[in-house]
Motif scaffolding. Sequence first.
Motif, mmCIF file in Angstrom:
data_model
loop_
_atom_site.group_PDB
_atom_site.id
_atom_site.type_symbol
_atom_site.label_atom_id
_atom_site.label_comp_id
_atom_site.label_asym_id
_atom_site.label_seq_id
_atom_site.Cartn_x
_atom_site.Cartn_y
_atom_site.Cartn_z
ATOM 1 N N GLY A 89 -7.021 -3.386 6.626
ATOM 2 C CA GLY A 89 -6.495 -2.300 5.791
ATOM 3 C C GLY A 89 -5.287 -1.647 6.427
ATOM 4 N N PHE A 90 -5.373 -1.332 7.716
ATOM 5 C CA PHE A 90 -4.223 -0.739 8.405
ATOM 6 C C PHE A 90 -3.046 -1.713 8.444
ATOM 7 N N GLY A 91 -3.347 -2.981 8.746
ATOM 8 C CA GLY A 91 -2.281 -3.978 8.784
ATOM 9 C C GLY A 91 -1.625 -4.177 7.425
ATOM 10 N N ALA A 97 4.257 -1.033 3.605
ATOM 11 C CA ALA A 97 5.283 -0.047 3.966
ATOM 12 C C ALA A 97 6.534 -0.760 4.479
ATOM 13 N N GLY A 98 6.337 -1.881 5.157
ATOM 14 C CA GLY A 98 7.480 -2.659 5.634
ATOM 15 C C GLY A 98 8.298 -3.240 4.493
ATOM 16 N N VAL A 99 7.639 -3.597 3.406
ATOM 17 C CA VAL A 99 8.374 -4.090 2.243
ATOM 18 C C VAL A 99 9.203 -2.962 1.649
ATOM 19 N N ALA A 100 8.655 -1.739 1.640
ATOM 20 C CA ALA A 100 9.361 -0.608 1.045
ATOM 21 C C ALA A 100 10.436 -0.056 1.977
ATOM 22 N N ILE A 101 10.163 -0.003 3.277
ATOM 23 C CA ILE A 101 11.091 0.631 4.219
ATOM 24 C C ILE A 101 12.109 -0.361 4.755
ATOM 25 N N LEU A 106 7.597 -5.426 9.459
ATOM 26 C CA LEU A 106 6.529 -6.426 9.353
ATOM 27 C C LEU A 106 6.158 -7.045 10.698
ATOM 28 N N TYR A 107 7.000 -6.889 11.708
ATOM 29 C CA TYR A 107 6.673 -7.432 13.029
ATOM 30 C C TYR A 107 5.495 -6.696 13.664
ATOM 31 N N PHE A 108 5.301 -5.441 13.330
ATOM 32 C CA PHE A 108 4.219 -4.659 13.931
ATOM 33 C C PHE A 108 2.851 -4.945 13.303
ATOM 34 N N PRO A 109 2.710 -5.031 11.992
ATOM 35 C CA PRO A 109 1.371 -5.289 11.447
ATOM 36 C C PRO A 109 0.962 -6.760 11.475
ATOM 37 N N ALA A 110 1.883 -7.683 11.692
ATOM 38 C CA ALA A 110 1.540 -9.105 11.670
ATOM 39 C C ALA A 110 0.442 -9.449 12.680
ATOM 40 N N PRO A 111 0.538 -9.019 13.950
ATOM 41 C CA PRO A 111 -0.573 -9.324 14.877
ATOM 42 C C PRO A 111 -1.882 -8.659 14.468
#
Length: 132
Positions: A89-91, A97-101, A106-111
């Motif tokens: 859920g957090f990822g 948010a990465g798509v919007a911002i 996206l590098y941060f939630p990928a792992p």
Amino acid sequence: MKIQGKMFIWLSVFILVMACVYGVWSKEPAGTTALFLAFGLSIMIGFYLGFTARRVDTGAQDNKEADVADDAGELGFFSPHSWQPLALGFGGALAFAGVAIGWWLLYFPAPLIVIGVWGWVFEYYRGENRTQ
């Protein structure tokens, strides 16, 4: 399960008709696309439920003369606790948010997403339940 499958198929027919009417009347692409996607999702669920209903025993909901108590009993195995959906859920929230911002986010939630999916898939293959 047959009844639910038929309900979703009829719902998908209704959504398809409404998508065509909405698309012709409004000429607005976003809503029309959303309705066609809803049609696709509904038809997939209806097909799955109908496909599965042919392979499993007839449930109490398919018997017109069944009582409520006929559907009692074990429905399956559900995990009593799991932290993996929280990580996913957090990822997922950070990914959207990465798509919007900006795509760089996206590098941060990928792992986090990879760890969450890995942990959820192999949740019961640890310790004594591990295969040799």
